[in-house]
Design a protein around this motif. Sequence first.
Motif, PDB file in Angstrom:
ATOM      1  N   ASP A 121      -3.620 -37.884   2.051  1.00  0.00           N
ATOM      2  CA  ASP A 121      -2.470 -37.583   2.619  1.00  0.00           C
ATOM      3  C   ASP A 121      -1.628 -38.755   2.819  1.00  0.00           C
ATOM      4  O   ASP A 121      -1.740 -39.573   2.420  1.00  0.00           O
ATOM      5  CB  ASP A 121      -2.672 -36.595   3.827  1.00  0.00           C
ATOM      6  N   VAL A 179      -4.963 -33.144  -2.953  1.00  0.00           N
ATOM      7  CA  VAL A 179      -3.990 -33.015  -1.942  1.00  0.00           C
ATOM      8  C   VAL A 179      -3.743 -31.451  -1.703  1.00  0.00           C
ATOM      9  O   VAL A 179      -3.656 -30.679  -2.426  1.00  0.00           O
ATOM     10  CB  VAL A 179      -2.651 -33.609  -2.457  1.00  0.00           C
ATOM     11  N   PRO A 202      -0.635 -29.370   0.084  1.00  0.00           N
ATOM     12  CA  PRO A 202       0.808 -29.672   0.252  1.00  0.00           C
ATOM     13  C   PRO A 202       1.239 -28.570   1.386  1.00  0.00           C
ATOM     14  O   PRO A 202       2.249 -27.761   1.300  1.00  0.00           O
ATOM     15  CB  PRO A 202       1.402 -29.482  -1.009  1.00  0.00           C
ATOM     16  N   TRP A 227      -0.725 -32.253   3.463  1.00  0.00           N
ATOM     17  CA  TRP A 227       0.292 -33.211   3.317  1.00  0.00           C
ATOM     18  C   TRP A 227       1.465 -32.615   2.830  1.00  0.00           C
ATOM     19  O   TRP A 227       1.871 -32.251   1.948  1.00  0.00           O
ATOM     20  CB  TRP A 227       0.022 -34.185   2.372  1.00  0.00           C
ATOM     21  N   ALA A 276       4.196 -33.240   0.237  1.00  0.00           N
ATOM     22  CA  ALA A 276       3.684 -33.304  -1.163  1.00  0.00           C
ATOM     23  C   ALA A 276       4.320 -32.594  -2.075  1.00  0.00           C
ATOM     24  O   ALA A 276       4.599 -31.369  -1.575  1.00  0.00           O
ATOM     25  CB  ALA A 276       2.222 -33.677  -1.211  1.00  0.00           C
ATOM     26  N   PRO A 313       1.123 -40.232  -8.716  1.00  0.00           N
ATOM     27  CA  PRO A 313       1.185 -41.046  -7.491  1.00  0.00           C
ATOM     28  C   PRO A 313       1.431 -42.373  -7.736  1.00  0.00           C
ATOM     29  O   PRO A 313       1.614 -43.015  -6.560  1.00  0.00           O
ATOM     30  CB  PRO A 313       0.052 -40.460  -6.837  1.00  0.00           C
ATOM     31  N   GLU A 326      -2.258 -36.200 -10.001  1.00  0.00           N
ATOM     32  CA  GLU A 326      -2.698 -35.555  -9.020  1.00  0.00           C
ATOM     33  C   GLU A 326      -2.242 -33.979  -8.908  1.00  0.00           C
ATOM     34  O   GLU A 326      -1.125 -33.629  -9.384  1.00  0.00           O
ATOM     35  CB  GLU A 326      -2.088 -36.040  -7.676  1.00  0.00           C
ATOM     36  N   PRO A 384      -2.302 -30.903  -6.866  1.00  0.00           N
ATOM     37  CA  PRO A 384      -2.614 -30.176  -5.608  1.00  0.00           C
ATOM     38  C   PRO A 384      -3.273 -28.894  -5.718  1.00  0.00           C
ATOM     39  O   PRO A 384      -3.072 -27.933  -6.813  1.00  0.00           O
ATOM     40  CB  PRO A 384      -1.412 -30.142  -4.935  1.00  0.00           C
ATOM     41  N   SER A 434       4.179 -42.126  -2.620  1.00  0.00           N
ATOM     42  CA  SER A 434       4.343 -42.245  -1.062  1.00  0.00           C
ATOM     43  C   SER A 434       4.753 -43.513  -0.415  1.00  0.00           C
ATOM     44  O   SER A 434       4.569 -44.555  -1.163  1.00  0.00           O
ATOM     45  CB  SER A 434       3.073 -41.559  -0.277  1.00  0.00           C
TER      46      SER A 434
END
Length: 285
Positions: free
Chosen positions: A126, A147, A149, A157, A160, A167, A175, A177, A285
């Motif tokens: 995260d 992840v 979101p 997160w 996200a 990422p 990634e 999610p 991020s």
Amino acid sequence: MLNGLSVDVEDWFQVGAFENTIDRVDWDGLALRVADNVKFVLDLFDACEVKATFFTLGWVAEREPAAIRSIVERGHELASHGYDHARVFTLTPEQFAADLAKTRTILEDAGGAAITGYRAPSFSIDARTPWAHEVLAEQGYRYSSSVAPIVHDHYGWRDAPRFAFRPVEGSELVEIPVTTAQIGERRLAAGGGGFFRVLPYAFSRWAIARVNDRDERPAIFYFHPWEIDPDQPRMKDAPLRSRLRHYTNLSTMADKLRRLAGDFSWGRMDEIARIEAQRCVPFVS
């Protein structure tokens, strides 16, 4: 629309809900039920004619290598869930790298297949771990599904993307999610686990269909082998909220999974990663 079906392979005492009730040093003294539960899940998948990805703890693979081999032999993907369910944000980058390498060696030895996918315990990649994806990329992982979101008291997160993203700049790592449903400004967890057990099946069916039809993206669904095991031991000393989350509707889970398998098309996460890699967007991020 092919959706991603996944199983987080951990035993009943290794869950985040009991991490403050059951000490890791006591794990080897507890009854192992994961191998029998994995066999049940594999038989269910065979009957429903679906394939899936099994994100597996290295700790489990060390003690139940036959169950790990059976996952691969039946045509499913074997992937990493870390060694002993330590949340990523409790580790340093160096500890995380060591955990990844150790677990990959154990899983590849047990399953005889290359490990290219990873899911963090309790979706613990995260905003606190901006380095985690870089470590995964350095170790050659093809994809992560780590992840959630959303906002949640155990993980999440919120900022996200809801769907697959890259990422790490310059890396092919994807990634993916876990699925959420967007209703106005609200995001609702809709990718399985306790939400799938507790809420009416109609909600999950609606949410997955909405993601497939409106968003034109695959849904990512997960559950645990212990969730189909109503006879597992009860932890009376655990907090009430944890007990409610863990034990509610265990006896109805298998039938709901059969309905889910029949209502949608499901496949392995490595196949979803291959498809999503062609259209995912950068998000660093």
